[in-house]
Scaffold this motif. Structure first.
Motif, short mmCIF file in Angstrom:
data_model
loop_
_atom_site.label_atom_id
_atom_site.label_comp_id
_atom_site.label_asym_id
_atom_site.label_seq_id
_atom_site.Cartn_x
_atom_site.Cartn_y
_atom_site.Cartn_z
N GLU A 1 -1.62 -106.20 -22.96
CA GLU A 1 -0.17 -106.41 -22.93
C GLU A 1 0.19 -107.66 -23.73
N ARG A 2 -0.57 -108.71 -23.57
CA ARG A 2 -0.34 -109.96 -24.31
C ARG A 2 -0.41 -109.72 -25.81
N ASP A 3 -1.34 -108.86 -26.23
CA ASP A 3 -1.51 -108.56 -27.65
C ASP A 3 -0.49 -107.54 -28.17
N GLY A 4 0.34 -107.02 -27.28
CA GLY A 4 1.38 -106.08 -27.70
C GLY A 4 0.88 -104.65 -27.89
N LEU A 5 -0.30 -104.35 -27.37
CA LEU A 5 -0.86 -103.00 -27.55
C LEU A 5 -0.44 -102.05 -26.44
N ILE A 6 -0.12 -102.59 -25.28
CA ILE A 6 0.39 -101.77 -24.17
C ILE A 6 1.63 -102.43 -23.59
N PHE B 1 8.61 -100.08 -11.67
CA PHE B 1 9.66 -99.23 -11.12
C PHE B 1 10.10 -99.79 -9.76
N PRO B 2 11.41 -99.83 -9.52
CA PRO B 2 11.93 -100.44 -8.29
C PRO B 2 11.78 -99.54 -7.06
N THR B 3 10.55 -99.27 -6.70
CA THR B 3 10.27 -98.48 -5.51
C THR B 3 9.72 -99.41 -4.44
N LYS B 4 9.54 -98.91 -3.24
CA LYS B 4 8.95 -99.70 -2.17
C LYS B 4 7.63 -99.06 -1.78
N PRO B 5 6.48 -99.65 -2.02
CA PRO B 5 6.28 -100.85 -2.84
C PRO B 5 6.50 -100.53 -4.32
N PRO B 6 6.70 -101.56 -5.13
CA PRO B 6 6.94 -101.31 -6.55
C PRO B 6 5.76 -100.58 -7.19
N SER B 7 6.04 -99.64 -8.06
CA SER B 7 4.97 -98.97 -8.79
C SER B 7 5.01 -99.46 -10.23
N VAL B 8 3.83 -99.55 -10.81
CA VAL B 8 3.69 -100.08 -12.16
C VAL B 8 2.99 -99.03 -13.02
N GLU B 9 3.50 -98.85 -14.22
CA GLU B 9 2.94 -97.89 -15.15
C GLU B 9 2.62 -98.60 -16.46
N TYR B 10 1.54 -98.19 -17.09
CA TYR B 10 1.11 -98.76 -18.36
C TYR B 10 1.14 -97.67 -19.42
N ARG B 11 1.59 -98.04 -20.62
CA ARG B 11 1.63 -97.09 -21.73
C ARG B 11 1.33 -97.83 -23.02
N LEU B 12 0.91 -97.07 -24.02
CA LEU B 12 0.69 -97.66 -25.34
C LEU B 12 2.03 -98.00 -25.97
N THR B 13 2.08 -99.09 -26.69
CA THR B 13 3.25 -99.41 -27.51
C THR B 13 3.08 -98.72 -28.86
N GLU C 1 -0.45 -97.47 -30.45
CA GLU C 1 -0.72 -96.13 -30.97
C GLU C 1 -1.38 -96.18 -32.34
N THR C 2 -1.11 -97.25 -33.11
CA THR C 2 -1.70 -97.34 -34.46
C THR C 2 -3.19 -97.60 -34.43
N ILE C 3 -3.73 -98.06 -33.32
CA ILE C 3 -5.17 -98.33 -33.25
C ILE C 3 -5.96 -97.08 -32.87
N LEU C 4 -5.29 -96.04 -32.39
CA LEU C 4 -5.99 -94.85 -31.92
C LEU C 4 -6.79 -94.14 -33.01
N GLU C 5 -6.23 -94.01 -34.19
CA GLU C 5 -6.95 -93.31 -35.26
C GLU C 5 -8.23 -94.06 -35.65
#
Length: 142
Positions: A85-90, A95-107, A111-115
């Motif tokens: 996340e710090r490197d900007g790759l994800i 999400f404001p649920t109880k308890p909060p849920s967190v999701e991770y995705r590629l930025t 996505e440019t590093i996948l190939e």
């Protein structure tokens, strides 16, 4: 085409890239922070590579990432996700649920590093048996 060691042919563009990087090896960076090395350190880390690969299929929650890579500790998942996340790759979405849920995705950058990673993973899969054979021969000789 350029020639590498042992008669291995490598594309001229690839050879030129490595020659260019080698030519910069004498540049002085503050605190030894070579910009290429800093990026390669992250991408070359086994957990980063695996997590990026897992996220290639789409956004996931922490627990799903952990389940997909069973031999990684919770601590390493958390640290690697923070680093990526710090490197900007994800990106991390809470999400404001109880308890909060967190999701991770590629930025978009992630996505440019996948190939390039896919090429390395394919090479590793194709070369695994030969590498194991070389390791065994080396271990027997020493």
């Amino acid at each position: 085409m350029g020639q590498g060691e042992a008669g291995v042919t490598i594309p001229v563009a690839t050879a030129a890239l490595f020659e260019g990087l080698a030519g910069r090896r004498h540049e002085v960076y503050p605190d030894g922070q070579c910009p290429v090395r800093g990026v390669l350190d992250r991408i070359g880390d086994k957990w980063s590579t695996l997590i990026l690969g897992v996220l290639a299929s789409g956004p996931l929650r922490f627990s799903a990432i952990k389940r997909t890579i069973p031999d990684i500790s919770k601590r390493m998942v958390a640290q690697t996700l923070r680093d990526l996340e710090r490197d900007g790759l994800i990106a991390r979405t809470v999400f404001p649920t109880k308890p909060p849920s967190v999701e991770y995705r590629l930025t978009a950058l992630g996505e440019t590093i996948l190939e390039p990673l896919a090429v390395v993973v394919h090479w590793a899969d194709r070369s695994h048996a030969e590498i194991e054979k070389a390791r065994s021969a080396f271990d027997r000789s020493g």
